[in-house]
Write an enzyme that holds these catalytic residues in place. Sequence first.
Site, PDB file in Angstrom:
ATOM      1  N   ASN A 129       0.835  -1.203   0.000  1.00 49.94           N
ATOM      2  CA  ASN A 129       0.000   0.000   0.000  1.00 49.94           C
ATOM      3  C   ASN A 129       0.866   1.247   0.000  1.00 49.94           C
ATOM      4  O   ASN A 129       0.571   2.222  -0.709  1.00 49.94           O
ATOM      5  CB  ASN A 129      -0.921  -0.007   1.224  1.00 49.94           C
ATOM      6  CG  ASN A 129      -1.833   1.204   1.266  1.00 49.94           C
ATOM      7  OD1 ASN A 129      -2.726   1.356   0.441  1.00 49.94           O
ATOM      8  ND2 ASN A 129      -1.602   2.084   2.233  1.00 49.94           N
ATOM      9  N   TYR A 130       1.933   1.236   0.794  1.00 52.47           N
ATOM     10  CA  TYR A 130       2.851   2.377   0.860  1.00 52.47           C
ATOM     11  C   TYR A 130       3.414   2.699  -0.517  1.00 52.47           C
ATOM     12  O   TYR A 130       3.407   3.864  -0.947  1.00 52.47           O
ATOM     13  CB  TYR A 130       3.967   2.044   1.840  1.00 52.47           C
ATOM     14  CG  TYR A 130       5.128   3.018   1.836  1.00 52.47           C
ATOM     15  CD1 TYR A 130       5.033   4.257   2.469  1.00 52.47           C
ATOM     16  CD2 TYR A 130       6.324   2.687   1.211  1.00 52.47           C
ATOM     17  CE1 TYR A 130       6.096   5.146   2.470  1.00 52.47           C
ATOM     18  CE2 TYR A 130       7.397   3.568   1.207  1.00 52.47           C
ATOM     19  CZ  TYR A 130       7.277   4.788   1.843  1.00 52.47           C
ATOM     20  OH  TYR A 130       8.340   5.667   1.833  1.00 52.47           O
ATOM     21  N   MET A 131       3.889   1.689  -1.237  1.00 49.54           N
ATOM     22  CA  MET A 131       4.479   1.924  -2.547  1.00 49.54           C
ATOM     23  C   MET A 131       3.417   2.390  -3.552  1.00 49.54           C
ATOM     24  O   MET A 131       3.691   3.226  -4.412  1.00 49.54           O
ATOM     25  CB  MET A 131       5.191   0.670  -3.047  1.00 49.54           C
ATOM     26  CG  MET A 131       6.402   0.274  -2.213  1.00 49.54           C
ATOM     27  SD  MET A 131       7.656   1.578  -2.034  1.00 49.54           S
ATOM     28  CE  MET A 131       8.249   1.709  -3.734  1.00 49.54           C
TER      29      MET A 131
END
Length: 218
Positions: A129-131
Amino acid sequence: MATCFIIGAAGKVGRQLTRQLSSRNHAVTALHRKPDQAEMLQAAGAKPVAGDIQQLDVTALAALMTGHDVAVFTAGAGGAGMALTDAIDGEGLKLAVAAAVQAGVPRFILVSAFPDAGRGKTPSEGFENYMRVKRLADAELVASSLEWVILRPGTLTDEAGSGQIHADLAIPYGDIPRADVAATLVGLIEHPAIKYQIIELTKGDLQIDAALQRLQRG
Protein backbone atom coordinates in the site's frame (compact mmCIF):
# COMPACT_ATOMS: atom_id res chain seq x y z
CA MET A 1 18.19 33.41 -0.31
CA ALA A 2 15.14 31.25 -0.88
CA THR A 3 11.96 31.30 1.20
CA CYS A 4 11.12 27.68 1.93
CA PHE A 5 7.96 26.07 3.29
CA ILE A 6 8.61 22.62 4.74
CA ILE A 7 5.84 20.08 5.30
CA GLY A 8 7.18 17.36 7.58
CA ALA A 9 9.72 19.68 9.19
CA ALA A 10 9.58 17.85 12.53
CA GLY A 11 10.58 14.52 10.97
CA LYS A 12 14.11 13.15 10.90
CA VAL A 13 14.92 14.47 7.43
CA GLY A 14 12.86 17.62 7.94
CA ARG A 15 14.73 18.65 11.10
CA GLN A 16 18.09 18.29 9.39
CA LEU A 17 16.81 20.14 6.34
CA THR A 18 15.57 22.99 8.52
CA ARG A 19 18.95 23.34 10.24
CA GLN A 20 20.93 23.13 7.02
CA LEU A 21 18.77 25.66 5.17
CA SER A 22 18.88 28.10 8.07
CA SER A 23 22.66 27.78 8.35
CA ARG A 24 22.88 28.88 4.69
CA ASN A 25 20.68 31.93 5.35
CA HIS A 26 17.54 30.62 3.66
CA ALA A 27 14.25 31.59 5.30
CA VAL A 28 12.37 28.52 6.54
CA THR A 29 8.73 28.21 7.54
CA ALA A 30 8.21 24.88 9.29
CA LEU A 31 4.74 23.34 9.45
CA HIS A 32 4.31 21.26 12.59
CA ARG A 33 1.44 19.37 14.18
CA LYS A 34 2.39 19.09 17.87
CA PRO A 35 2.75 22.19 20.09
CA ASP A 36 5.97 20.88 21.68
CA GLN A 37 7.67 20.80 18.25
CA ALA A 38 7.59 24.58 17.85
CA GLU A 39 10.48 25.29 20.22
CA MET A 40 12.71 22.67 18.57
CA LEU A 41 12.02 24.04 15.08
CA GLN A 42 12.60 27.61 16.21
CA ALA A 43 15.92 26.57 17.72
CA ALA A 44 16.81 25.02 14.35
CA GLY A 45 16.31 28.42 12.72
CA ALA A 46 12.79 28.13 11.37
CA LYS A 47 9.60 30.09 11.78
CA PRO A 48 7.27 27.44 13.26
CA VAL A 49 3.69 27.39 11.98
CA ALA A 50 1.11 25.12 13.60
CA GLY A 51 -1.00 23.04 11.25
CA ASP A 52 -2.04 19.47 10.56
CA ILE A 53 -2.34 18.37 6.93
CA GLN A 54 -5.01 15.91 8.06
CA GLN A 55 -7.13 18.83 9.30
CA LEU A 56 -6.30 21.82 7.05
CA ASP A 57 -8.21 22.50 3.86
CA VAL A 58 -6.64 23.81 0.65
CA THR A 59 -7.48 27.45 1.32
CA ALA A 60 -6.09 27.39 4.87
CA LEU A 61 -2.85 25.70 3.82
CA ALA A 62 -2.50 28.02 0.81
CA ALA A 63 -2.73 31.00 3.16
CA LEU A 64 0.22 29.63 5.13
CA MET A 65 2.23 28.89 1.97
CA THR A 66 1.71 32.24 0.23
CA GLY A 67 4.90 34.20 -0.36
CA HIS A 68 7.30 31.25 -0.46
CA ASP A 69 9.63 30.36 -3.34
CA VAL A 70 9.60 26.60 -2.80
CA ALA A 71 7.65 23.96 -0.90
CA VAL A 72 9.30 20.76 0.29
CA PHE A 73 7.10 17.79 1.20
CA THR A 74 8.98 15.36 3.42
CA ALA A 75 6.07 14.24 5.56
CA GLY A 76 5.16 10.59 5.94
CA ALA A 77 3.27 8.15 8.12
CA GLY A 78 6.50 6.31 8.91
CA GLY A 79 4.96 2.86 8.95
CA ALA A 80 2.13 3.82 11.31
CA GLY A 81 -0.46 1.93 9.30
CA MET A 82 -2.25 2.00 5.97
CA ALA A 83 -4.89 4.53 7.00
CA LEU A 84 -2.25 7.08 8.04
CA THR A 85 -0.19 6.34 4.93
CA ASP A 86 -3.25 7.07 2.81
CA ALA A 87 -3.98 10.24 4.79
CA ILE A 88 -0.46 11.72 4.95
CA ASP A 89 1.61 10.34 2.05
CA GLY A 90 -1.40 10.29 -0.26
CA GLU A 91 -4.13 12.81 0.55
CA GLY A 92 -1.68 15.08 2.36
CA LEU A 93 0.45 15.38 -0.74
CA LYS A 94 -2.60 16.10 -2.91
CA LEU A 95 -3.62 18.83 -0.46
CA ALA A 96 -0.13 20.35 -0.48
CA VAL A 97 0.09 20.39 -4.27
CA ALA A 98 -3.33 22.05 -4.60
CA ALA A 99 -2.42 24.59 -1.91
CA ALA A 100 0.91 25.42 -3.57
CA VAL A 101 -0.87 26.05 -6.87
CA GLN A 102 -3.47 28.26 -5.16
CA ALA A 103 -0.78 30.13 -3.20
CA GLY A 104 1.37 30.76 -6.27
CA VAL A 105 4.36 28.84 -4.89
CA PRO A 106 6.22 28.05 -8.11
CA ARG A 107 8.49 25.17 -7.08
CA PHE A 108 7.68 21.92 -5.26
CA ILE A 109 10.13 19.23 -4.13
CA LEU A 110 8.76 15.86 -2.99
CA VAL A 111 10.68 13.24 -1.02
CA SER A 112 9.32 9.96 -2.35
CA ALA A 113 10.33 6.28 -2.32
CA PHE A 114 12.89 4.33 -4.34
CA PRO A 115 11.03 1.74 -6.45
CA ASP A 116 13.44 -1.06 -5.47
CA ALA A 117 12.90 -0.59 -1.73
CA GLY A 118 11.23 -3.97 -1.19
CA ARG A 119 13.05 -6.05 -3.79
CA GLY A 120 14.20 -9.44 -2.56
CA LYS A 121 11.71 -9.46 0.31
CA THR A 122 8.17 -10.73 0.72
CA PRO A 123 6.22 -7.48 0.89
CA SER A 124 3.55 -7.00 3.52
CA GLU A 125 0.14 -5.62 2.67
CA GLY A 126 1.15 -2.38 4.36
CA PHE A 127 4.32 -2.04 2.30
CA GLU A 128 2.47 -2.72 -0.94
CA ASN A 129 0.00 0.00 0.00
CA TYR A 130 2.85 2.38 0.86
CA MET A 131 4.48 1.92 -2.55
CA ARG A 132 1.12 2.28 -4.31
CA VAL A 133 0.35 5.52 -2.47
CA LYS A 134 3.83 6.90 -3.16
CA ARG A 135 3.50 6.17 -6.88
CA LEU A 136 0.12 7.89 -7.05
CA ALA A 137 1.51 10.87 -5.12
CA ASP A 138 4.37 11.17 -7.61
CA ALA A 139 1.86 11.12 -10.46
CA GLU A 140 -0.26 13.79 -8.75
CA LEU A 141 2.70 16.16 -8.56
CA VAL A 142 3.90 15.44 -12.10
CA ALA A 143 0.42 16.25 -13.46
CA SER A 144 0.37 19.63 -11.69
CA SER A 145 1.36 23.02 -13.08
CA LEU A 146 4.22 23.35 -10.56
CA GLU A 147 7.95 23.23 -11.28
CA TRP A 148 8.52 19.90 -9.57
CA VAL A 149 11.37 17.65 -8.52
CA ILE A 150 10.83 14.19 -7.04
CA LEU A 151 13.68 12.80 -4.93
CA ARG A 152 13.72 9.05 -4.32
CA PRO A 153 16.30 8.17 -1.64
CA GLY A 154 17.38 4.62 -0.92
CA THR A 155 17.28 3.07 2.55
CA LEU A 156 17.60 5.90 5.08
CA THR A 157 20.25 5.60 7.81
CA ASP A 158 21.21 7.75 10.79
CA GLU A 159 24.95 7.59 10.17
CA ALA A 160 26.84 10.84 9.73
CA GLY A 161 26.56 12.41 6.31
CA SER A 162 29.60 12.28 4.05
CA GLY A 163 28.53 14.97 1.60
CA GLN A 164 29.08 12.46 -1.20
CA ILE A 165 26.21 10.95 -3.16
CA HIS A 166 25.15 9.05 -6.26
CA ALA A 167 22.22 10.87 -7.86
CA ASP A 168 20.77 10.30 -11.29
CA LEU A 169 17.61 9.38 -13.15
CA ALA A 170 18.24 5.64 -12.63
CA ILE A 171 20.87 4.11 -10.33
CA PRO A 172 21.40 0.86 -8.39
CA TYR A 173 19.66 0.68 -5.04
CA GLY A 174 21.58 1.45 -1.85
CA ASP A 175 21.66 3.33 1.46
CA ILE A 176 21.82 7.05 2.12
CA PRO A 177 22.27 8.94 5.42
CA ARG A 178 19.38 11.24 6.27
CA ALA A 179 21.86 14.10 6.62
CA ASP A 180 22.87 13.66 2.99
CA VAL A 181 19.22 13.52 1.88
CA ALA A 182 18.72 16.86 3.61
CA ALA A 183 21.88 18.29 2.05
CA THR A 184 20.73 17.12 -1.39
CA LEU A 185 17.41 18.88 -0.85
CA VAL A 186 19.30 22.06 0.02
CA GLY A 187 21.26 21.63 -3.20
CA LEU A 188 18.09 21.20 -5.22
CA ILE A 189 16.66 24.37 -3.72
CA GLU A 190 19.88 26.19 -4.65
CA HIS A 191 19.82 24.77 -8.22
CA PRO A 192 16.41 25.93 -9.50
CA ALA A 193 17.42 24.97 -13.06
CA ILE A 194 16.91 21.34 -11.99
CA LYS A 195 13.21 20.74 -12.54
CA TYR A 196 10.80 18.19 -13.99
CA GLN A 197 13.10 15.35 -12.93
CA ILE A 198 12.68 12.21 -10.83
CA ILE A 199 16.04 11.67 -9.14
CA GLU A 200 17.18 8.49 -7.40
CA LEU A 201 19.64 8.97 -4.55
CA THR A 202 22.13 6.83 -2.62
CA LYS A 203 25.51 7.44 -1.05
CA GLY A 204 28.28 7.66 -3.59
CA ASP A 205 31.59 9.23 -4.49
CA LEU A 206 30.63 12.65 -5.90
CA GLN A 207 30.27 15.80 -3.84
CA ILE A 208 26.64 16.88 -3.73
CA ASP A 209 27.12 20.05 -5.75
CA ALA A 210 29.06 18.18 -8.46
CA ALA A 211 26.40 15.46 -8.61
CA LEU A 212 23.64 18.03 -9.00
CA GLN A 213 25.58 19.98 -11.63
CA ARG A 214 25.49 16.80 -13.74
CA LEU A 215 21.70 16.83 -13.56
CA GLN A 216 21.45 20.28 -15.15
CA ARG A 217 21.26 18.73 -18.56
CA GLY A 218 20.39 20.77 -21.61
